[in-house]
Design an enzyme around this catalytic site. Sequence first.
Site, PDB file in Angstrom:
ATOM      1  N   TRP A 133       0.801  -1.222   0.000  1.00  0.00           N
ATOM      2  CA  TRP A 133       0.000   0.000   0.000  1.00  0.00           C
ATOM      3  C   TRP A 133       0.834   1.273   0.000  1.00  0.00           C
ATOM      4  O   TRP A 133       0.324   2.348  -0.282  1.00  0.00           O
ATOM      5  CB  TRP A 133      -0.920   0.021   1.233  1.00  0.00           C
ATOM      6  CG  TRP A 133      -0.180  -0.266   2.511  1.00  0.00           C
ATOM      7  CD1 TRP A 133      -0.126  -1.455   3.177  1.00  0.00           C
ATOM      8  CD2 TRP A 133       0.639   0.645   3.273  1.00  0.00           C
ATOM      9  NE1 TRP A 133       0.674  -1.351   4.292  1.00  0.00           N
ATOM     10  CE2 TRP A 133       1.152  -0.074   4.380  1.00  0.00           C
ATOM     11  CE3 TRP A 133       0.977   1.984   3.136  1.00  0.00           C
ATOM     12  CZ2 TRP A 133       1.983   0.503   5.327  1.00  0.00           C
ATOM     13  CZ3 TRP A 133       1.811   2.572   4.078  1.00  0.00           C
ATOM     14  CH2 TRP A 133       2.311   1.828   5.164  1.00  0.00           C
ATOM     15  N   SER A 210       5.918  -7.014   3.686  1.00  0.00           N
ATOM     16  CA  SER A 210       6.514  -7.365   4.973  1.00  0.00           C
ATOM     17  C   SER A 210       7.287  -8.672   4.877  1.00  0.00           C
ATOM     18  O   SER A 210       7.120  -9.456   3.929  1.00  0.00           O
ATOM     19  CB  SER A 210       5.402  -7.511   6.023  1.00  0.00           C
ATOM     20  OG  SER A 210       4.571  -8.620   5.704  1.00  0.00           O
ATOM     21  N   GLU A 231      10.978  -8.168  -2.241  1.00  0.00           N
ATOM     22  CA  GLU A 231      11.473  -6.868  -1.795  1.00  0.00           C
ATOM     23  C   GLU A 231      10.749  -6.577  -0.489  1.00  0.00           C
ATOM     24  O   GLU A 231       9.562  -6.246  -0.485  1.00  0.00           O
ATOM     25  CB  GLU A 231      11.208  -5.786  -2.856  1.00  0.00           C
ATOM     26  CG  GLU A 231      12.042  -4.524  -2.660  1.00  0.00           C
ATOM     27  CD  GLU A 231      11.484  -3.611  -1.592  1.00  0.00           C
ATOM     28  OE1 GLU A 231      12.002  -3.653  -0.442  1.00  0.00           O
ATOM     29  OE2 GLU A 231      10.547  -2.874  -1.891  1.00  0.00           O
ATOM     30  N   LEU A 232      11.476  -6.700   0.629  1.00  0.00           N
ATOM     31  CA  LEU A 232      10.838  -6.692   1.930  1.00  0.00           C
ATOM     32  C   LEU A 232      11.264  -5.467   2.738  1.00  0.00           C
ATOM     33  O   LEU A 232      11.451  -4.401   2.193  1.00  0.00           O
ATOM     34  CB  LEU A 232      11.140  -8.012   2.640  1.00  0.00           C
ATOM     35  CG  LEU A 232      10.826  -9.268   1.793  1.00  0.00           C
ATOM     36  CD1 LEU A 232      11.216 -10.537   2.524  1.00  0.00           C
ATOM     37  CD2 LEU A 232       9.378  -9.301   1.354  1.00  0.00           C
ATOM     38  N   CYS A 265      10.375   1.576   2.670  1.00  0.00           N
ATOM     39  CA  CYS A 265      11.246   0.485   3.108  1.00  0.00           C
ATOM     40  C   CYS A 265      12.713   0.888   3.049  1.00  0.00           C
ATOM     41  O   CYS A 265      13.522   0.413   3.841  1.00  0.00           O
ATOM     42  CB  CYS A 265      10.993  -0.766   2.274  1.00  0.00           C
ATOM     43  SG  CYS A 265      11.039  -0.510   0.496  1.00  0.00           S
TER      44      CYS A 265
END
Length: 454
Positions: A133, A210, A231-232, A265
């Site tokens: 989001w 996440s 891609e965290l 992130c």
Amino acid sequence: MSDYAVIDPATGETHATYPTATADEVERALGAADEAARGWGRTSTPTERADLLRRAAQLHRERREDLAKIIVREMGKQIDGALGEVDFAADITEYYADHIDEITADAPIPIEGEGTAVIRKAPLGVLLGVMPWNFPYYQVARFAAPNIAVGNTILLKHAPQCPESAAAIEAIYRDAGFPAGVYTNVYLTNEQAADVIADPRVHGASVTGSERAGAAVAEVAGRNLKKVALELGGSDPFIVLSADDIDAVAQAAVDARLDNSGQSCNGAKRFIVVDGLYDAFVEAFTAKMSAASVGDPWSTDTVLGPLSSVAAAERLEKQIQDAAAQGATIVTGGTRDGAFFAPTVLTDVTPEMDVYREELFGPAGVVYRVADEDEAVRVANDTPFGLGSYVYTTDPEQATRVADRIEAGMVYVNLVLADEPGLPFGGIKRSGTGRELGLLAADEFVNKKLVRIG
């Protein structure tokens, strides 16, 4: 009942709800994507794909005002940031149109014998994207555009709080003239997404989100022998080793921490400062953080809108309260009003505290005092994450040396907020695997086929 809803975090108002996909709708989406992969992916030319991608980029720009308004409502993004995100998504989409020849060209390989050998890239087929989001357009563009450029087809599961932007992106690809099934938005539940990954017609999955979401998708993909890109999270270090203008460095630190209301992130989250500059940095950083305006995301004067939800703000509040209870000092901020969170600076954090290894996803940063370069690198690397990093120094040799020593997928020296469509994005350790953006993104989901001719 639906998990997909547009709930304005600034007001709590529910603007719209969207039903989750039925089993029949999921099957139709899978079938259309598979059929498109067999046609589009095998018979369309790079020029044809590039022309349609350019049209998709153009539609992003033509619709930028409406697109921006959607994500202000969905996740509280400040309006200038929302407009900038739409522009960046357009630039990314256009980048892959402009570079399609490089992306799809054969790569000759020197051989010892007679004849030739090349690596020829071929699409894998249907891919599932699970998107977050925090950047509803940008994240989708950097997954969808390179994969469509190479001939893959896309099923897109967006975040449950982004159903309106998800539909708007699908409309762009449809209105640009892409064949049915090349890009399909599906309002999947998590269980349905797992079934889609397991389906033999799907050849890979990409997740931005996440650690929990990444691990769940990777587990299903692994059981079914599917390629996955992750891609965290990140807890990026911002290292200050020397400075001619500490005030300017502190401003860069604030910019890197408060971008997207701190919900990025690769935002700088841990500020690691050598002893001789520590006091001056903390003073300047705290003053600038405290001065950042919190309020109406529709106002161009606002720096920080709400976090994406009240629940997100409550999670950050608990992290800050736990840190204080364990001995950290709250220099400024730490307070919440609904989904709004005051800019926050923590000091006196030690490795024994939970916050030392957590990601703070909001407008909160931790400042560490270190003795020298070696300790700065040690603290920077003492994290389960390895996404981005920032180094400020007036010594070019030190910049190169520290960049080599940092355990991260990206290092930015003496600048922040410098992402570009052509620069690869991704990390190591618990920050994930694979790369997005740049030419590397177009290599994630392709068959690098050897063709050897005698």
